[in-house]
Design a protein around this motif. Structure first.
Motif, PDB file in Angstrom:
ATOM      1  N   UNK A   1       0.741  -1.166  -0.002  1.00 50.89           N
ATOM      2  CA  UNK A   1       0.145   0.094   0.043  1.00 50.89           C
ATOM      3  C   UNK A   1       0.802   1.110   0.106  1.00 50.89           C
ATOM      4  N   UNK A   2       1.767   1.268   0.779  1.00 52.54           N
ATOM      5  CA  UNK A   2       2.844   2.484   0.617  1.00 52.54           C
ATOM      6  C   UNK A   2       3.553   2.533  -0.611  1.00 52.54           C
ATOM      7  N   UNK A   3       4.181   1.606  -1.392  1.00 52.89           N
ATOM      8  CA  UNK A   3       4.348   1.960  -2.525  1.00 52.89           C
ATOM      9  C   UNK A   3       3.500   1.955  -3.783  1.00 52.89           C
ATOM     10  N   UNK A   4       2.439   1.378  -3.753  1.00 53.93           N
ATOM     11  CA  UNK A   4       1.417   1.670  -4.619  1.00 53.93           C
ATOM     12  C   UNK A   4       0.771   2.951  -4.326  1.00 53.93           C
ATOM     13  N   UNK A   5       0.469   3.164  -3.077  1.00 56.19           N
ATOM     14  CA  UNK A   5      -0.112   4.548  -2.442  1.00 56.19           C
ATOM     15  C   UNK A   5       0.726   5.882  -3.120  1.00 56.19           C
TER      16      UNK A   5
ATOM     17  N   UNK B   1       9.162   7.819   1.352  1.00 56.67           N
ATOM     18  CA  UNK B   1       8.255   6.793   1.998  1.00 56.67           C
ATOM     19  C   UNK B   1       9.005   5.480   2.133  1.00 56.67           C
ATOM     20  N   UNK B   2       9.589   4.907   1.193  1.00 58.91           N
ATOM     21  CA  UNK B   2      10.290   3.709   1.479  1.00 58.91           C
ATOM     22  C   UNK B   2      11.051   3.183   2.534  1.00 58.91           C
TER      23      UNK B   2
ATOM     24  N   UNK C   1       8.430   7.809  10.053  1.00 57.60           N
ATOM     25  CA  UNK C   1       8.081   7.249  11.492  1.00 57.60           C
ATOM     26  C   UNK C   1       6.567   6.927  11.509  1.00 57.60           C
ATOM     27  N   UNK C   2       5.765   7.800  10.879  1.00 60.95           N
ATOM     28  CA  UNK C   2       4.409   7.379  10.880  1.00 60.95           C
ATOM     29  C   UNK C   2       3.835   6.206  10.151  1.00 60.95           C
ATOM     30  N   UNK C   3       4.795   6.005   8.709  1.00 62.41           N
ATOM     31  CA  UNK C   3       4.502   4.856   8.287  1.00 62.41           C
ATOM     32  C   UNK C   3       4.912   3.601   8.922  1.00 62.41           C
TER      33      UNK C   3
ATOM     34  N   UNK D   1       1.066  11.841   0.460  1.00 64.03           N
ATOM     35  CA  UNK D   1      -0.382  11.372   1.048  1.00 64.03           C
ATOM     36  C   UNK D   1      -0.551   9.983   0.895  1.00 64.03           C
ATOM     37  N   UNK D   2      -0.344   9.714  -0.522  1.00 63.46           N
ATOM     38  CA  UNK D   2      -0.467   8.464  -0.720  1.00 63.46           C
ATOM     39  C   UNK D   2       0.056   7.352  -0.112  1.00 63.46           C
ATOM     40  N   UNK D   3       1.420   7.759   0.168  1.00 66.81           N
ATOM     41  CA  UNK D   3       2.190   6.576   0.717  1.00 66.81           C
ATOM     42  C   UNK D   3       1.678   6.586   2.237  1.00 66.81           C
ATOM     43  N   UNK D   4       1.320   7.555   2.963  1.00 73.85           N
ATOM     44  CA  UNK D   4       0.863   7.501   4.207  1.00 73.85           C
ATOM     45  C   UNK D   4      -0.335   6.821   4.359  1.00 73.85           C
TER      46      UNK D   4
END
Length: 324
Positions: free
Chosen positions: A10-14, A143-144, A182-184, A281-284
């Motif tokens: 979801x993180x990567x696709x997001x 994000x990664x 950190x949030x991810x 936003x998408x990654x989070x």
């Protein structure tokens, strides 16, 4: 698919989807978004094909995700965070096209000595700007690093800081990257309560710059309009591309939306630096809702979906995440 795998994907696709959709409203004011998309932008094939946007294929992501994939490729190749290797990959990507690359990143990676000591070069350039340059070119790719070593917050923090500083040395840039990662990582660990996530994120990022806490508090307490995403309320230089704006808006969605789709559409319809805001936003939100919470139409419509799947599969193997 287990929850951890779902969230990692979801993180990567997001990120990639938020980036690709955000291209459609990048550099537009909110009023221009309404003009060009009177019924809203909901899919890649609706994106207007002006001189800027036609440079990318329908459903393609931009430099934000390209640079995130430079980091991902390095992690897969080196099985660790290797600052020099990431720097080499970002520069090579730039040499081979690098569409959309930011001015500060260009200035840094083509400076003498960059591949020998990117942090020193990045710091020197930041100092020559009067220590005022804090664009979003670091947070857009970071994000990664919330996925890699997600179990260890301290390692996540160090990794995000080191990779951000390759091109973006300002403590606001560094702290915003740390906050996002950190949030991810917390979401991947199974923590979903917004108040708890904000508390931990402020704890880990506040020391970089007091304005980071200010923007996280804005995300907690104020409406989305407070971030002035399209810059229409202020003529300040680099207003739409400010790193804390991208960070703050993403955290706002974490509290105020009930789905990945709702969050992405709210953000991109604000205009401004929409591909970066969409990517962050998408990654989070991808970490929160997982791949299973993202529209299959958006997933399947990505131009380079097969490339993304291949890279994700390699990452999952290295991280030894259960695929059942």
């Amino acid at each position: 698919m287990n929850k951890l795998l779902d969230k990692c994907k979801g993180v990567i696709y997001g990120q990639a989807i938020g980036d690709a959709l955000g291209l459609g409203t990048e550099f537009l004011s909110k009023s221009e978004v309404l003009k060009y998309y009177p019924n809203g932008l909901n899919n890649y094939n609706q994106i207007i094909q002006d001189a800027h946007r036609r440079r990318w294929k329908i459903g393609d992501w931009t430099d934000d995700t390209d640079q995130m994939l430079c980091i991902l490729d390095s992690l897969i190749s080196q099985n660790r965070v290797d600052i020099i290797d990431v720097a080499k990959r970002i520069k090579q990507w730039s040499v081979n096209g690098g569409m959309g690359i930011g001015r500060l990143t260009v200035r840094t990676i083509y400076s003498k000595g960059f591949l020998d000591n990117p942090h020193a070069v990045s710091k020197a350039i930041w100092e020559r700007t009067g220590k005022k340059a804090a664009p979003n070119g670091g947070i857009m790719r970071t994000s990664i690093l919330g996925v890699w070593e997600y179990q260890n917050i301290n390692k996540v923090k160090i990794n995000a800081e080191n990779i951000c500083k390759i091109t973006h040395y300002d403590p606001r840039c560094v702290g915003s990257c740390v906050a996002l990662c950190v949030a991810i990582s917390l979401l991947l660990q199974g923590i979903s309560d917004f108040e708890e996530i904000i508390k931990h994120t402020i704890k880990e990022s506040a020391d970089y710059d007091e304005r980071i806490t200010e923007y996280l508090e804005m995300a907690k307490n104020l409406p989305l309009e407070a971030f002035n995403i399209d810059g229409s309320l202020s003529p300040e230089e680099r207003q739409i591309g400010y790193t804390l704006k991208a960070m703050g808006a993403a955290f706002w969605t974490l509290k105020n939306v009930s789905s990945y789709e709702e969050g992405i559409l709210k953000i991109i319809h604000e205009g401004g630096d929409a591909d970066t805001n969409g990517a962050v936003t998408g990654s989070l939100l991808g970490a929160k809702y997982g791949l299973s919470g993202i529209s299959s139409e958006w997933i399947d419509g990505l131009y380079d979906k097969q490339e993304l799947d291949s890279k994700i599969d390699n990452l999952i193997k290295i991280m030894q995440i259960d695929t059942k």
